[in-house]
Write a protein that holds these residues in place. Structure first.
Motif, PDB file in Angstrom:
ATOM      1  N   LYS A  13      -7.061  31.997 -34.258  1.00  0.00           N
ATOM      2  CA  LYS A  13      -7.198  32.077 -32.804  1.00  0.00           C
ATOM      3  C   LYS A  13      -7.824  30.795 -32.256  1.00  0.00           C
ATOM      4  O   LYS A  13      -8.918  30.405 -32.681  1.00  0.00           O
ATOM      5  CB  LYS A  13      -8.066  33.281 -32.436  1.00  0.00           C
ATOM      6  N   LYS A  14      -7.111  30.161 -31.313  1.00  0.00           N
ATOM      7  CA  LYS A  14      -7.679  28.965 -30.672  1.00  0.00           C
ATOM      8  C   LYS A  14      -8.738  29.408 -29.668  1.00  0.00           C
ATOM      9  O   LYS A  14      -8.504  30.299 -28.857  1.00  0.00           O
ATOM     10  CB  LYS A  14      -6.588  28.162 -29.959  1.00  0.00           C
ATOM     11  N   ILE A  15      -9.921  28.781 -29.751  1.00  0.00           N
ATOM     12  CA  ILE A  15     -10.996  29.187 -28.852  1.00  0.00           C
ATOM     13  C   ILE A  15     -11.399  28.092 -27.868  1.00  0.00           C
ATOM     14  O   ILE A  15     -12.097  28.351 -26.895  1.00  0.00           O
ATOM     15  CB  ILE A  15     -12.241  29.663 -29.636  1.00  0.00           C
ATOM     16  N   TYR A  16     -10.915  26.850 -28.103  1.00  0.00           N
ATOM     17  CA  TYR A  16     -11.301  25.768 -27.196  1.00  0.00           C
ATOM     18  C   TYR A  16     -10.390  24.561 -27.416  1.00  0.00           C
ATOM     19  O   TYR A  16      -9.994  24.278 -28.548  1.00  0.00           O
ATOM     20  CB  TYR A  16     -12.755  25.347 -27.477  1.00  0.00           C
ATOM     21  N   TYR A  24     -10.565  26.358 -33.616  1.00  0.00           N
ATOM     22  CA  TYR A  24     -10.055  27.681 -33.980  1.00  0.00           C
ATOM     23  C   TYR A  24     -11.149  28.464 -34.685  1.00  0.00           C
ATOM     24  O   TYR A  24     -11.956  27.897 -35.433  1.00  0.00           O
ATOM     25  CB  TYR A  24      -8.843  27.549 -34.910  1.00  0.00           C
ATOM     26  N   ASP A  25     -11.146  29.762 -34.453  1.00  0.00           N
ATOM     27  CA  ASP A  25     -12.129  30.644 -35.076  1.00  0.00           C
ATOM     28  C   ASP A  25     -11.689  30.989 -36.499  1.00  0.00           C
ATOM     29  O   ASP A  25     -10.535  31.362 -36.720  1.00  0.00           O
ATOM     30  CB  ASP A  25     -12.248  31.921 -34.240  1.00  0.00           C
ATOM     31  N   LYS A 103     -20.423  27.085 -37.796  1.00  0.00           N
ATOM     32  CA  LYS A 103     -20.515  27.399 -36.368  1.00  0.00           C
ATOM     33  C   LYS A 103     -21.953  27.148 -35.942  1.00  0.00           C
ATOM     34  O   LYS A 103     -22.862  27.885 -36.331  1.00  0.00           O
ATOM     35  CB  LYS A 103     -20.106  28.846 -36.133  1.00  0.00           C
TER      36      LYS A 103
END
Length: 293
Positions: A13-16, A24-25, A103
Motif C-alpha cells: 500500500k502506497k502511503i505517501y 509504501y507500508d 518506521k
C-alpha cells in the motif's frame, strides 16, 4: 536508459508520494522507500524524469549510510527491497532504487549544515553580514569557506510549499532545547566526517541537508537520504575558486536552464529538453563515481 516517474506497486500500500520518493507500508513496522526519477526545482516537480536519477541517489545514500553508521544509526533495516514485494513487476520497479527502512517519527525540522558561503546564504550575507541570522566575519567572498560549519535549520514544508529558514531559538521551540542541541551536534559531526572524506575524492561539500527521526526508544536516527546531489551542494575541488560560484554536481544545471526561460516558478514548469535531462543525469553519475570509485 529506463526511467520511473512514479512507482505503482501492487503488492504493497502506497502511503505517501514526496518530491522524489514514494513510501509504501510494509508489515512489522517497516517502510519501503522508492526513489523515483522525479526532479523538483524551485519546489515544483518537473513533468520530465532525469534518467536513472533514483538509482544513482539510492547508491549514493547507501554508500554514505554505511560510511557514517559509526557516527549515528540510520533508518535502514538491511533487508532487500525485492524480498518485501510479491511479483515480478514490483521487483522490477524497486530494483536498485529502493530501501527497506524502519518506521521512525520524522522531526519537523530540516537540519542544514553550511560549510561555505553559497546560494541563499551568500545573498543574505551580502545584505546583513549574517547567514540565517548567524553573524559572520566581515569581508567574506562568495564560496569562501566558513571558519567553522554552521547549523541553519529550516521548517519542513509540504510538497509544493517552500521550506523556511528558522533561527536556532525557533528550532528549540519546535523540538525542545535538548533535542535541538542533539540534532545540531549530530548534523555538524556528520557533515564534518563526510566533507573530510569527500575532499579525498576531489569533491567539496559546500552544504547539505539531513533529515532525522526518532525510533520507539527516542533514539535519534539519520533517515530519508544522505549527502546526495539532491540534498547537498557538491563542488569539484579542481574548479573551486573563492569569489565565484563554482560549478556543481547537482540540479543546478536544470535550475540555470529554467531561470533562462523566464519561468515565474509557479506550476507547471516548462518542458525540460532531453539534452538538459541527460546532462543533469551525467552530473549525478559523475558524483557517484567520484565518491565511490
Amino acid at each position: 536508459m529506463s526511467s520511473l516517474l512514479t512507482s505503482n506497486l501492487t503488492s504493497l500500500k502506497k502511503i505517501y508520494a514526496g518530491k522524489v520518493r514514494d513510501l509504501y507500508d510494509v508489515e512489522g513496522g517497516r517502510l519501503l522507500m522508492v526513489a523515483t526519477d522525479r526532479l523538483s526545482a524551485f519546489d515544483v516537480i518537473l513533468a520530465e524524469p532525469i534518467p536513472e536519477k533514483g538509482k544513482i541517489l539510492t547508491a549514493i545514500s547507501n554508500f554514505w549510510f554505511d560510511k557514517l553508521k559509526d557516527v549515528m544509526p540510520n533508518h535502514l533495516t538491511g533487508e532487500q527491497p525485492e524480498d518485501v514485494v510479491s511479483n515480478e513487476a514490483d521487483r522490477a520497479q524497486v530494483a536498485g532504487r529502493a530501501v527497506v527502512s524502519k518506521k521512525l517519527k520524522g522531526l519537523p525540522v530540516e537540519a542544514i549544515v553550511r560549510g561555505y558561503v553559497a546560494g541563499s546564504g551568500w545573498k543574505e550575507y551580502q545584505k546583513s553580514g549574517t547567514i540565517c541570522g548567524i553573524q559572520l566575519p566581515a569581508g567574506l567572498r562568495e564560496a569562501d569557506k566558513l571558519p567553522e560549519p554552521i547549523f541553519t535549520p529550516s521548517t519542513k514544508a509540504a510538497v509544493g510549499d517552500h521550506d523556511e529558514n528558522i533561527t536556532f531559538a525557533q528550532c528549540e521551540e519546535i523540538l525542545g532545547a535538548e533535542l535541538a542541541a542533539q540534532v545540531s551536534a549530530a548534523a555538524i559531526k556528520l557533515y564534518k566526517t563526510a566533507a573530510e572524506y569527500a575532499a579525498t575524492r576531489g569533491i567539496i561539500i559546500a552544504d547539505t541537508k539531513f533529515e532525522f527521526g526518532l525510533d520507539e526508544h527516542g533514539v535519534l536516527h539519520l533517515m530519508d537520504e544522505a549527502l546526495t546531489p539532491d540534498s547537498s551542494r557538491f563542488w569539484p575541488a579542481d574548479q573551486y575558486q573563492p569569489g565565484t560560484n563554482p560549478p556543481s554536481f547537482d540540479k543546478q544545471f536544470v535550475r540555470d536552464w529554467l531561470e533562462s526561460t523566464g519561468w515565474d516558478k509557479t506550476p507547471p514548469a516548462p518542458a525540460l529538453p532531453a539534452e538538459v535531462a541527460e546532462k543533469t543525469a551525467a552530473k549525478y553519475r559523475e558524483a557517484l563515481e567520484k565518491l565511490t570509485a
